[in-house]
Design a protein around this motif. Structure first.
Motif, PDB file in Angstrom:
ATOM      1  N   VAL A  76       2.453  -1.822   7.292  1.00  0.00           N
ATOM      2  CA  VAL A  76       3.429  -1.154   8.162  1.00  0.00           C
ATOM      3  C   VAL A  76       3.119   0.336   8.197  1.00  0.00           C
ATOM      4  O   VAL A  76       3.247   1.017   7.179  1.00  0.00           O
ATOM      5  CB  VAL A  76       4.860  -1.383   7.655  1.00  0.00           C
ATOM      6  N   PRO A  77       2.715   0.886   9.351  1.00  0.00           N
ATOM      7  CA  PRO A  77       2.316   2.290   9.392  1.00  0.00           C
ATOM      8  C   PRO A  77       3.457   3.219   9.812  1.00  0.00           C
ATOM      9  O   PRO A  77       4.331   2.858  10.598  1.00  0.00           O
ATOM     10  CB  PRO A  77       1.200   2.305  10.438  1.00  0.00           C
ATOM     11  N   CYS A  78       3.420   4.419   9.279  1.00  0.00           N
ATOM     12  CA  CYS A  78       4.404   5.446   9.617  1.00  0.00           C
ATOM     13  C   CYS A  78       3.767   6.811   9.406  1.00  0.00           C
ATOM     14  O   CYS A  78       2.913   6.978   8.524  1.00  0.00           O
ATOM     15  CB  CYS A  78       5.641   5.303   8.722  1.00  0.00           C
ATOM     16  N   ARG A  79       4.165   7.775  10.205  1.00  0.00           N
ATOM     17  CA  ARG A  79       3.683   9.145  10.036  1.00  0.00           C
ATOM     18  C   ARG A  79       4.499   9.832   8.947  1.00  0.00           C
ATOM     19  O   ARG A  79       5.734   9.759   8.933  1.00  0.00           O
ATOM     20  CB  ARG A  79       3.775   9.907  11.355  1.00  0.00           C
ATOM     21  N   THR A  80       3.829  10.512   8.037  1.00  0.00           N
ATOM     22  CA  THR A  80       4.498  11.195   6.929  1.00  0.00           C
ATOM     23  C   THR A  80       4.915  12.603   7.349  1.00  0.00           C
ATOM     24  O   THR A  80       4.371  13.170   8.305  1.00  0.00           O
ATOM     25  CB  THR A  80       3.571  11.294   5.706  1.00  0.00           C
ATOM     26  N   PRO A  81       5.864  13.207   6.623  1.00  0.00           N
ATOM     27  CA  PRO A  81       6.272  14.582   6.945  1.00  0.00           C
ATOM     28  C   PRO A  81       5.125  15.583   6.869  1.00  0.00           C
ATOM     29  O   PRO A  81       5.150  16.597   7.577  1.00  0.00           O
ATOM     30  CB  PRO A  81       7.349  14.878   5.899  1.00  0.00           C
ATOM     31  N   ASP A  82       4.121  15.326   6.020  1.00  0.00           N
ATOM     32  CA  ASP A  82       3.028  16.294   5.889  1.00  0.00           C
ATOM     33  C   ASP A  82       1.852  15.985   6.818  1.00  0.00           C
ATOM     34  O   ASP A  82       0.783  16.565   6.682  1.00  0.00           O
ATOM     35  CB  ASP A  82       2.574  16.399   4.429  1.00  0.00           C
ATOM     36  N   GLY A  83       2.036  15.049   7.766  1.00  0.00           N
ATOM     37  CA  GLY A  83       1.054  14.878   8.819  1.00  0.00           C
ATOM     38  C   GLY A  83      -0.014  13.837   8.588  1.00  0.00           C
ATOM     39  O   GLY A  83      -1.015  13.813   9.306  1.00  0.00           O
ATOM     40  N   LEU A 123      -0.847   9.485   7.848  1.00  0.00           N
ATOM     41  CA  LEU A 123      -0.272   8.163   8.061  1.00  0.00           C
ATOM     42  C   LEU A 123      -0.133   7.475   6.713  1.00  0.00           C
ATOM     43  O   LEU A 123      -1.032   7.570   5.863  1.00  0.00           O
ATOM     44  CB  LEU A 123      -1.156   7.306   8.974  1.00  0.00           C
ATOM     45  N   LEU A 124       0.977   6.798   6.515  1.00  0.00           N
ATOM     46  CA  LEU A 124       1.180   5.970   5.341  1.00  0.00           C
ATOM     47  C   LEU A 124       1.314   4.531   5.836  1.00  0.00           C
ATOM     48  O   LEU A 124       2.103   4.251   6.746  1.00  0.00           O
ATOM     49  CB  LEU A 124       2.436   6.376   4.584  1.00  0.00           C
ATOM     50  N   VAL A 125       0.541   3.625   5.250  1.00  0.00           N
ATOM     51  CA  VAL A 125       0.562   2.223   5.634  1.00  0.00           C
ATOM     52  C   VAL A 125       0.992   1.413   4.417  1.00  0.00           C
ATOM     53  O   VAL A 125       0.338   1.447   3.371  1.00  0.00           O
ATOM     54  CB  VAL A 125      -0.810   1.761   6.145  1.00  0.00           C
ATOM     55  N   VAL A 126       2.107   0.687   4.558  1.00  0.00           N
ATOM     56  CA  VAL A 126       2.717  -0.031   3.435  1.00  0.00           C
ATOM     57  C   VAL A 126       2.380  -1.514   3.543  1.00  0.00           C
ATOM     58  O   VAL A 126       2.590  -2.137   4.593  1.00  0.00           O
ATOM     59  CB  VAL A 126       4.245   0.169   3.420  1.00  0.00           C
ATOM     60  N   PHE A 127       1.882  -2.079   2.441  1.00  0.00           N
ATOM     61  CA  PHE A 127       1.458  -3.471   2.401  1.00  0.00           C
ATOM     62  C   PHE A 127       2.414  -4.311   1.570  1.00  0.00           C
ATOM     63  O   PHE A 127       3.153  -3.803   0.733  1.00  0.00           O
ATOM     64  CB  PHE A 127       0.041  -3.577   1.821  1.00  0.00           C
ATOM     65  N   GLY A 128       2.357  -5.627   1.798  1.00  0.00           N
ATOM     66  CA  GLY A 128       3.183  -6.568   1.061  1.00  0.00           C
ATOM     67  C   GLY A 128       2.484  -7.057  -0.193  1.00  0.00           C
ATOM     68  O   GLY A 128       1.841  -6.293  -0.916  1.00  0.00           O
ATOM     69  N   ASP A 129       2.600  -8.356  -0.474  1.00  0.00           N
ATOM     70  CA  ASP A 129       1.991  -8.909  -1.677  1.00  0.00           C
ATOM     71  C   ASP A 129       0.490  -8.663  -1.678  1.00  0.00           C
ATOM     72  O   ASP A 129      -0.216  -9.035  -0.744  1.00  0.00           O
ATOM     73  CB  ASP A 129       2.281 -10.398  -1.773  1.00  0.00           C
ATOM     74  N   THR A 130       0.008  -8.047  -2.747  1.00  0.00           N
ATOM     75  CA  THR A 130      -1.345  -7.507  -2.822  1.00  0.00           C
ATOM     76  C   THR A 130      -2.003  -8.000  -4.103  1.00  0.00           C
ATOM     77  O   THR A 130      -1.367  -8.012  -5.162  1.00  0.00           O
ATOM     78  CB  THR A 130      -1.286  -5.969  -2.796  1.00  0.00           C
ATOM     79  N   PHE A 131      -3.284  -8.383  -3.999  1.00  0.00           N
ATOM     80  CA  PHE A 131      -3.992  -8.952  -5.142  1.00  0.00           C
ATOM     81  C   PHE A 131      -5.334  -8.259  -5.332  1.00  0.00           C
ATOM     82  O   PHE A 131      -5.999  -7.864  -4.372  1.00  0.00           O
ATOM     83  CB  PHE A 131      -4.188 -10.458  -4.951  1.00  0.00           C
ATOM     84  N   GLU A 132      -5.729  -8.170  -6.595  1.00  0.00           N
ATOM     85  CA  GLU A 132      -6.930  -7.436  -6.954  1.00  0.00           C
ATOM     86  C   GLU A 132      -8.180  -8.046  -6.336  1.00  0.00           C
ATOM     87  O   GLU A 132      -9.052  -7.339  -5.832  1.00  0.00           O
ATOM     88  CB  GLU A 132      -7.049  -7.408  -8.478  1.00  0.00           C
ATOM     89  N   GLY A 133      -8.308  -9.366  -6.367  1.00  0.00           N
ATOM     90  CA  GLY A 133      -9.478 -10.037  -5.834  1.00  0.00           C
ATOM     91  C   GLY A 133      -9.281 -10.488  -4.402  1.00  0.00           C
ATOM     92  O   GLY A 133      -8.193 -10.375  -3.827  1.00  0.00           O
ATOM     93  N   ALA A 134     -10.355 -11.038  -3.834  1.00  0.00           N
ATOM     94  CA  ALA A 134     -10.333 -11.441  -2.420  1.00  0.00           C
ATOM     95  C   ALA A 134      -9.793 -12.865  -2.274  1.00  0.00           C
ATOM     96  O   ALA A 134     -10.457 -13.753  -1.718  1.00  0.00           O
ATOM     97  CB  ALA A 134     -11.729 -11.328  -1.821  1.00  0.00           C
ATOM     98  N   LYS A 135      -8.573 -13.067  -2.767  1.00  0.00           N
ATOM     99  CA  LYS A 135      -7.913 -14.356  -2.650  1.00  0.00           C
ATOM    100  C   LYS A 135      -6.474 -14.187  -3.101  1.00  0.00           C
ATOM    101  O   LYS A 135      -6.192 -13.429  -4.038  1.00  0.00           O
ATOM    102  CB  LYS A 135      -8.614 -15.407  -3.514  1.00  0.00           C
ATOM    103  N   GLY A 148      10.040  -4.185   4.784  1.00  0.00           N
ATOM    104  CA  GLY A 148      10.437  -4.509   6.146  1.00  0.00           C
ATOM    105  C   GLY A 148       9.899  -3.481   7.117  1.00  0.00           C
ATOM    106  O   GLY A 148       9.100  -3.788   7.991  1.00  0.00           O
ATOM    107  N   ASP A 149      10.300  -2.219   6.917  1.00  0.00           N
ATOM    108  CA  ASP A 149       9.819  -1.146   7.782  1.00  0.00           C
ATOM    109  C   ASP A 149      10.041   0.178   7.071  1.00  0.00           C
ATOM    110  O   ASP A 149      10.824   0.279   6.116  1.00  0.00           O
ATOM    111  CB  ASP A 149      10.548  -1.163   9.124  1.00  0.00           C
ATOM    112  N   VAL A 150       9.347   1.201   7.541  1.00  0.00           N
ATOM    113  CA  VAL A 150       9.464   2.542   6.980  1.00  0.00           C
ATOM    114  C   VAL A 150       9.708   3.515   8.113  1.00  0.00           C
ATOM    115  O   VAL A 150       9.194   3.353   9.223  1.00  0.00           O
ATOM    116  CB  VAL A 150       8.198   2.908   6.160  1.00  0.00           C
ATOM    117  N   ILE A 151      10.560   4.518   7.866  1.00  0.00           N
ATOM    118  CA  ILE A 151      10.906   5.500   8.886  1.00  0.00           C
ATOM    119  C   ILE A 151      10.898   6.881   8.258  1.00  0.00           C
ATOM    120  O   ILE A 151      11.236   7.046   7.076  1.00  0.00           O
ATOM    121  CB  ILE A 151      12.294   5.184   9.497  1.00  0.00           C
TER     122      ILE A 151
END
Length: 395
Positions: free
Chosen positions: A89-96, A98-110, A164-167
């Motif tokens: 989920v991408p959003c522009r930060t106050p300092d200019g 982009l911040l992209v927020v991810f869900g469930d994340t795993f170290e390996g490629a699976k 869900g979302d970032v603002i």
């Protein structure tokens, strides 16, 4: 949005486990085999009513869609301590940035491989217009390795927090999260806030129990009205078996759950709708992940239409216009593995608008999860060109 491994089958299985529908439509059965009606029945929900309508503009042509980049995976996000992830989920930060927020994340490629974190976030260089070659990562929240934005252990009271979302409102960023206690069981929603462009987060407020508004206030997307102090939200359940309702709150009251108002009909014929009324869906069918943004002079909603196994777009001059006669278009169709092209994406979901997009040059982050082998489980970027003429022709 990882779910328990024992709730998944191979894409080639004849049966369709519940998580398969929640995660990407009807898997190998696909839209081309059963058709939209059967897919909607598979999801145990009525067919979505957000289908594209005939256009009055004879010059309208379908937009050009291009799959421009894979944003996560081996050799792409490995240096940040993960290879498998979703949402984005991408959003522009106050300092200019982009911040992209991810869900469930795993170290390996699976899915399930190595360290499990959620949510995590990466920074990307912000350009006036999104890069055709995809987002360029510049760093992670947490340092060299991406760390959870929320400090907790998976499998305790909360199995996972999902974004869900970032603002961004002024100097503060707000992240709407779903607190899950097992598969599909959203016990509550929370807002976490950051005043340092996403580097650190604190819980701003516990918002709503999972059964608030009949379960229609779990998954959420929001955007600020540039002409007022209202923040508008579209919300639905996490289970992808409901439509989406409309809510609003003053930007100064975003952490006050009692300040949220719903939009609904005030008469039996449902011809008059007002704020403060009991809500009814403004987007019908089976809605999954959503992204509501103002793009130029339009309110634009992109969402995973789970009932019809595709990502759709609605656009209107007002947020309430998304219920009435919005411009609508299907951007991406779900399909079987082995049958993909730029417009057809196997086990797709998500669909978030990248800041800097325009009506004629819209960029999306879109997820895929090949259940069964559990890879790919990644985020890609898509470019949609040529929507402006059709959108403006409808007022």
């Amino acid at each position: 949005m990882h779910h328990a491994p024992d709730d998944r089958n191979s894409p080639d299985d004849a049966s369709i486990p519940r998580s398969s529908v929640l995660r990407g439509g009807a898997l190998a059965i696909g839209a081309g085999t059963l058709g939209a009606a059967a897919l909607a029945q598979t999801a145990s929900a009525p067919a979505a009513d957000a289908a594209p309508r005939p256009r009055p503009n004879p010059r309208y042509r379908r937009p050009r869609v291009t799959r421009t980049a894979t944003l996560t995976g081996p050799g792409i996000t490995t240096e940040y301590g993960f290879e498998a992830t979703d949402l984005g989920v991408p959003c522009r930060t106050p300092d200019g940035r982009l911040l992209v927020v991810f869900g469930d994340t795993f170290e390996g490629a699976k899915v399930g491989s190595g360290r499990w974190t959620s949510p995590v976030a990466l920074y990307a260089k912000d350009r006036r217009r999104p890069a055709v070659g995809g987002l360029h990562w510049t760093g992670a929240v947490g340092g060299e390795r991406a760390e959870q934005l929320i400090d907790y252990d998976h499998g305790g009271e909360i199995s996972t927090y999902l974004p869900g979302d970032v603002i961004t409102l002024g100097d503060t960023m707000h992240l709407w999260v779903l607190a899950n206690a097992g598969f599909g069981n959203v016990v509550r929603t929370e807002i976490w806030s950051s005043q340092d462009s996403g580097e650190t987060w604190e819980r701003g407020a516990e918002m709503f129990p999972g059964d608030h508004l009949g379960g229609l206030s779990q998954q959420a997307t929001w955007c600020k009205d540039p002409a007022s102090d209202w923040v508008y939200l579209l919300t639905t359940g996490f289970q992808r078996d409901k439509g989406a309702i409309l809510q609003r709150v003053k930007d100064s009251k975003i952490l006050d759950a009692s300040a949220y108002e719903t939009f609904g009909p005030t008469d039996e014929a449902k011809t008059t709708w007002e704020w403060g009324a009991d809500p009814e869906p403004v987007v019908g069918g089976s809605v999954g992940e959503m992204c509501l943004r103002t793009v130029e002079d339009r309110f634009v909603l992109t969402f995973f239409n789970a009932g019809l196994y595709r990502i759709d777009l609605l656009a209107a001059t007002s947020v309430t216009g998304l219920r009435e006669e919005p411009f609508s278009e299907t951007l991406l169709w779900g399909c079987n593995w082995g049958h993909e092209d730029d417009e057809r994406v196997a086990q797709l979901y998500g669909g978030y608008i990248v800041p800097g997009s325009t009506l004629d040059d819209l960029h999306l982050t879109v997820s895929q999860w090949r259940t069964g082998p559990d890879w790919p489980y990644h985020v890609q970027q898509f470019r949609v060109q040529g929507l402006a003429e059709g959108i403006r022709a409808e007022g």
